[in-house]
Scaffold this motif. Structure first.
Motif, short mmCIF file in Angstrom:
data_model
loop_
_atom_site.label_atom_id
_atom_site.label_comp_id
_atom_site.label_asym_id
_atom_site.label_seq_id
_atom_site.Cartn_x
_atom_site.Cartn_y
_atom_site.Cartn_z
N LYS A 8 0.83 -1.20 0.00
CA LYS A 8 0.00 0.00 0.00
C LYS A 8 0.87 1.25 0.00
O LYS A 8 0.58 2.27 -0.66
CB LYS A 8 -0.92 -0.01 1.22
N GLN A 9 1.98 1.20 0.78
CA GLN A 9 2.88 2.34 0.86
C GLN A 9 3.52 2.63 -0.50
O GLN A 9 3.65 3.78 -0.92
CB GLN A 9 3.97 2.07 1.91
N LEU A 10 3.89 1.56 -1.23
CA LEU A 10 4.57 1.71 -2.51
C LEU A 10 3.64 2.19 -3.61
O LEU A 10 4.02 2.99 -4.46
CB LEU A 10 5.18 0.37 -2.94
N GLY A 11 2.45 1.66 -3.61
CA GLY A 11 1.55 1.95 -4.73
C GLY A 11 1.88 1.06 -5.90
O GLY A 11 1.04 0.36 -6.44
N SER A 12 3.16 1.09 -6.34
CA SER A 12 3.64 0.20 -7.39
C SER A 12 5.07 -0.18 -7.05
O SER A 12 5.94 0.69 -6.87
CB SER A 12 3.59 0.89 -8.76
N GLY A 13 5.31 -1.50 -6.94
CA GLY A 13 6.65 -1.92 -6.60
C GLY A 13 6.70 -3.33 -6.03
O GLY A 13 5.73 -4.09 -6.13
N ILE A 14 7.81 -3.62 -5.38
CA ILE A 14 8.08 -4.98 -4.91
C ILE A 14 8.52 -4.91 -3.45
O ILE A 14 9.25 -3.99 -3.06
CB ILE A 14 9.16 -5.65 -5.77
N VAL A 15 8.06 -5.95 -2.67
CA VAL A 15 8.39 -6.00 -1.24
C VAL A 15 9.12 -7.31 -0.95
O VAL A 15 8.70 -8.38 -1.40
CB VAL A 15 7.13 -5.90 -0.36
N VAL A 16 10.20 -7.24 -0.20
CA VAL A 16 10.93 -8.43 0.27
C VAL A 16 11.12 -8.30 1.78
O VAL A 16 11.77 -7.33 2.22
CB VAL A 16 12.28 -8.59 -0.43
N LEU A 17 10.54 -9.23 2.53
CA LEU A 17 10.67 -9.22 3.99
C LEU A 17 11.28 -10.55 4.45
O LEU A 17 10.83 -11.63 4.05
CB LEU A 17 9.31 -9.03 4.67
N ILE A 18 12.33 -10.45 5.27
CA ILE A 18 12.98 -11.66 5.82
C ILE A 18 13.00 -11.54 7.34
O ILE A 18 13.48 -10.53 7.88
CB ILE A 18 14.41 -11.82 5.28
N SER A 19 12.47 -12.59 7.99
CA SER A 19 12.45 -12.60 9.47
C SER A 19 13.41 -13.67 9.96
O SER A 19 13.34 -14.84 9.54
CB SER A 19 11.04 -12.89 9.98
N ARG A 20 14.31 -13.27 10.87
CA ARG A 20 15.27 -14.20 11.44
C ARG A 20 14.82 -14.59 12.86
O ARG A 20 14.48 -13.74 13.67
CB ARG A 20 16.67 -13.60 11.47
N ALA A 21 14.86 -15.90 13.13
CA ALA A 21 14.48 -16.41 14.45
C ALA A 21 15.72 -16.60 15.31
O ALA A 21 16.86 -16.47 14.83
CB ALA A 21 13.74 -17.74 14.32
N GLU A 22 15.50 -16.93 16.61
CA GLU A 22 16.62 -17.10 17.54
C GLU A 22 17.52 -18.26 17.14
O GLU A 22 18.72 -18.26 17.43
CB GLU A 22 16.09 -17.30 18.97
#
Length: 886
Positions: A805-819
């Motif tokens: 929603k923030q981008l409007g047009s684009g790509i998102v990459v999210l990486i979550s690291r665990a313990e």
């Protein structure tokens, strides 16, 4: 006073007044003498007292003992119905002194009873003594005042009693009654002694020696053992010569006459007598736990039953007869032997079942036998092969073939019959050996053929004696097991239950002088052998050793409670969930029960609670647990359920528990199942049942586990303790603890949600916590790429949607690291770009960089994982490089 019940009570009361303990009859299946098939004398239950192995708190006793002589060395079966005094069942009245009084007092007590209490004329009485026992001779003269010619010296073993080749022994003295010179016969010791004029009514045994292999020694405490057949003394007191004319038999024969419509005259007289006698023996044997079978005691019972049933057939009875006579027997004898009343239903159903099945066999067999012997004349002999064919192919027993031909004077070639039987067994063994069975199992078939099936005594007792029939170690039969060795023991009889039907085998011990053996398990082999897994702790065990057998009572009691509770849980599950519930397996041990059943979905807590409540309702009834013998088809038709994993023959044990309190079964038996296991005597013996777990085993199969008795109480006590601790920690009452815990859980849920929201905002914020995530350029695309810590993988997709929603047009990459340094990756592509780039392709690039493989989703959103979170930056770089090429 001349009725049988009065005669019995007079005898018992007389000796009670003379300081004797009235001891109830021992069971017909001896528990302390494995050499006996059935109790055959009053002293059987006191054997170990006489030998000094057992101590009692009395030194004088009196009994009315049930006796069966229809198997083993004492077998009167073939004579019953044709003589005046032969019976398969009779009562032995007896008084006993264990090192207390001896010959003088025994003679005085006997003489006073028969001449004063019973009022027999002295001139009709005479006695015998052992020829060397001058003491007894003199005492009879002194106490009874008998002349010399009424005290007959007998030099043979008839007047010297022995327990065996070694052990207690001594002379005896028999009392005879003279029925009068109108009956042929002479006194003992004369050529005419086999006549019926002089009848022995009482035998006094003076146990004063011990026979050792080397010599006959004096016993330090001489003892007394006497035996008086109640039927014989009743005939004397009632003024008849024939035992079958006494009041007891007249009542039973009258019932037989009424049911058949045939008077007890002519040829029918003997048939009525056989029926009356065999009704007694079969009913008492069933009441003492013996059921008809093809082996051991059960086979003898079946022989007696079928002989009586054949005579019912001879009288013209077209429907089963003997079960209709049980009420008459109960009326006559249940006052003295209440076990008849308790087992009346079992006796009735067992007799009806056996006679219904036997009638088909009888009609077919008699027709074939008549055809095979139609040209025979008196003195002829039926060949053994034909007799065996009747038995093997058509189920017609050898003894009935013999009995049916007896009236025609035709014999049977029994040697030929036995040879045919052995040939069949050899062929069966050969066929089994060629079927691929394990060699280690073959040993059991050989033992079974040689020793026969093991008699199981465990329904009625947890202690007995047995003789070692075979020993096995490392798959082979051996002659001995020494101290420290483990192996297997097969006995002629056992109270130990062998694992089957979900119930575990018993444990316990075996003992003898200098021998101590631990029993660790019991299994059934070769269709009838009970194989005891043992370790010899002391001494050496050899074949032929007589052992005291002791089941672990505490463990057996726990197993029984769990087994009976399994039946109740099964029925409660059907009542709550529906009749689709069927058993798919069970395990009944001492600690807990496990029950597998068909059901398509998990049970709710409410359903589990109702099942538990319904089962405990029946436990609280404290109803007797009843066992009956039925044809398997009749049992199932009556509503009995078959248990998973149990093998059933034509006849089955049906176990009934409790009375249903609600539903369509209300007022009927609650649980009715086919089961060969051991159970509690009353449902209350279970104590209580509590379900502790429920879960899936396989598709459509659920499992519950439950505890009973002490284990259930301990479990509930522990639960109660935990609730008290929780309430104390929360500083509330126990009743308020659940609501307070629920409140705390809800508060925590809200706090965790708030914390997660904060973390997500922080994770997506720029440096200094500014709103929104920083946007990068990746080739011609706008990119938000973030590496975050402590965010649950399930929350990444929501965060990705917010970033889109923030981008409007684009790509998102999210990486979550665990313990643990594992990583989760989500890629998202706005709708306007999915024709150019797929989120699935991007997530796979990232996953490979994280050490993972693949990933999946939709073109606009995809998710994957990887084991190496330290490569998160490399994963982002790989995606950026790829986007730069597009």
């Amino acid at each position: 006073m001349t009725g049988v019940n009065d005669i019995r009570s007079t005898f018992l009361d007389y000796f009670a007044k003379n300081d004797h303990e009235i001891v109830s009859s021992g069971p017909l299946v001896p528990r302390n003498d494995p050499t006996l098939m059935f109790a055959n004398a009053g002293m059987n239950q006191f054997k170990n007292v006489f030998t000094g192995l057992e101590k009692r708190d009395y030194s004088r006793a009196v009994t009315a003992q049930k006796v069966v002589r229809a198997g083993g060395k004492h077998n009167d079966l073939d004579n019953v119905g044709y003589t005046a005094r032969h019976h398969t069942f009779f009562e032995m009245l007896g008084n006993f002194s264990f090192g207390d009084y001896f010959k003088d007092r025994a003679i005085e007590l006997a003489w006073t009873l028969i001449t004063k209490e019973y009022g027999l004329p002295k001139d009709r009485l005479l006695v015998t003594v052992y020829s060397e026992d001058t003491e007894a001779f003199d005492l009879w003269k002194k106490i009874a005042g008998l002349p010399d010619d009424k005290i007959i010296k007998i030099p043979t073993s008839d007047n010297f009693w022995t327990m065996g080749e070694t052990g207690p022994c001594g002379p005896c003295s028999e009392i005879f009654y003279d029925h009068g010179d109108h009956i042929w016969g002479g006194p003992p010791g004369t050529p005419e002694e086999d006549g019926d004029r002089f009848v022995e009514i009482w035998n006094l045994v003076f146990m004063q020696y011990e026979q050792t292999p080397e010599a006959r020694l004096d016993l330090p405490r001489p003892s007394i053992d006497t035996g008086m057949g109640i039927e014989r003394i009743a005939a004397v007191l009632q003024g008849v010569h024939d035992n079958y004319d006494i009041d007891l038999f007249r009542a039973l024969i009258a019932a037989s006459e009424h049911e058949t419509g045939v008077e007890a005259k002519g040829p029918a007289r003997n048939s009525h007598r056989v029926i009356a006698d065999h009704l007694r023996s079969t009913s008492f044997l069933i009441a003492d736990g013996v059921l008809p079978s093809n082996e051991g005691r059960g086979y003898v019972l079946r022989r007696i039953m079928r002989r009586g049933m054949r005579h019912a057939h001879l009288l013209g009875a077209r429907e089963p007869l003997m079960h209709r006579l049980v009420p008459a027997l109960v009326r006559e004898m249940a006052r003295a032997y209440p076990e008849l009343s308790r087992a009346e239903e079992l006796i009735t159903e067992t007799l009806k079942l056996e006679e219904t099945r036997f009638r088909k066999t009888l009609e077919r067999g008699l027709g074939l036998l008549d055809a095979a012997t139609q040209d025979f004349s008196e003195g002829a002999r039926l060949d053994g092969e034909t007799a065996f064919k009747l038995y093997d192919t058509f189920g017609f027993p050898l003894d009935l073939t013999q009995d049916a031909l007896r009236s025609r004077g035709i014999a049977v070639d029994t040697e030929g019959f036995n040879a045919a039987m052995e040939r069949q067994k050899a062929e069966a063994r050969a066929a089994w050996s060629g079927s691929g069975g394990a060699a280690t199992e073959a040993v059991w078939f050989g033992i079974k053929d040689r020793a026969g099936a093991t008699d199981f005594l465990g329904y009625e007792t947890e202690q007995a004696e047995g003789v070692v029939a075979a020993l096995v170690a490392e798959g082979a039969e051996v002659q001995t097991l020494a101290a420290g060795q483990s192996g297997s023991v097969v006995l002629n009889q056992t109270p130990f239950y062998g694992e089957s039907g979900g119930q575990v085998g018993d444990t316990g011990s075996m003992r003898a002088d200098g021998i101590r053996v631990a029993v660790t398990d019991v299994h059934k082999k070769a269709d009838g052998l009970f194989v005891h897994a043992v370790t010899v702790e002391e001494g050496q065990l050899t074949a032929g050793t007589a052992l005291e057998l002791i089941v672990d009572h505490k463990r057996r009691s726990a197993v029984r409670a769990n087994h009976s509770a399994t039946h109740l849980v099964h029925e409660a599950l059907r009542e709550v969930l529906g009749t689709h519930v069927a058993q798919k397996g069970s395990l009944v041990g001492p600690e807990r029960l496990r029950f597998d059943f068909s059901h398509p979905k998990p049970m709710s807590a409410e359903e589990l609670g109702i099942v538990e409540a319904f089962a405990n309702e029946i436990i609280l009834q404290n109803a007797p647990v009843e066992t009956r013998l039925m044809a398997v088809d009749d049992a199932i038709e009556a509503g009995a359920m078959a248990l998973f994993g149990e093998k059933y023959g034509d006849e089955v044990r049906v176990v009934s528990m409790g009375t249903a309190l609600h539903g369509p079964k209300q007022g009927k038996p609650y649980s009715l199942e086919l089961c060969g296991g051991t159970h509690v005597r009353r449902t209350g013996d279970i104590g209580l049942v509590t379900l502790v777990s429920e879960g899936a085993v396989a598709a459509g199969v659920r499992r519950v586990e439950a505890l009973t008795g002490a284990e259930a109480r301990a479990y509930l006590d522990a639960q109660d303790k935990r609730v008290k601790e929780i309430a104390a920690t929360l500083k509330v009452s126990m009743s308020d603890a659940p609501a307070r815990v629920a409140q705390l859980v809800e508060e925590r849920r809200k706090l965790e949600k708030e914390l997660a929201d904060v973390r997500k905002k922080l994770a997506m914020g720029g440096a200094g916590g500014e709103a929104g995530a920083p946007v990068q350029d990746a080739g011609s695309f706008k990119l938000i790429a973030r590496i975050v810590e402590g965010i649950a993988p399930k929350d990444l997709k929501g965060m990705a949607d917010e970033a889109k929603k923030q981008l409007g047009s684009g790509i998102v990459v999210l990486i979550s690291r665990a313990e643990d340094d594992k990583a989760a990756i989500v890629t998202a592509v706005t709708a306007d770009l999915t024709e150019k780039v797929s989120a699935v392709d991007l997530v796979r690039l990232g996953s490979e960089a994280l050490g993972g493989r693949g990933g999946g989703g939709r073109p606009d959103m995809a998710q994957a994982g990887g084991p190496d979170g330290s490569k998160a930056e490399e994963a982002v770089a790989a995606i950026k490089d790829y986007l730069a090429t597009l």
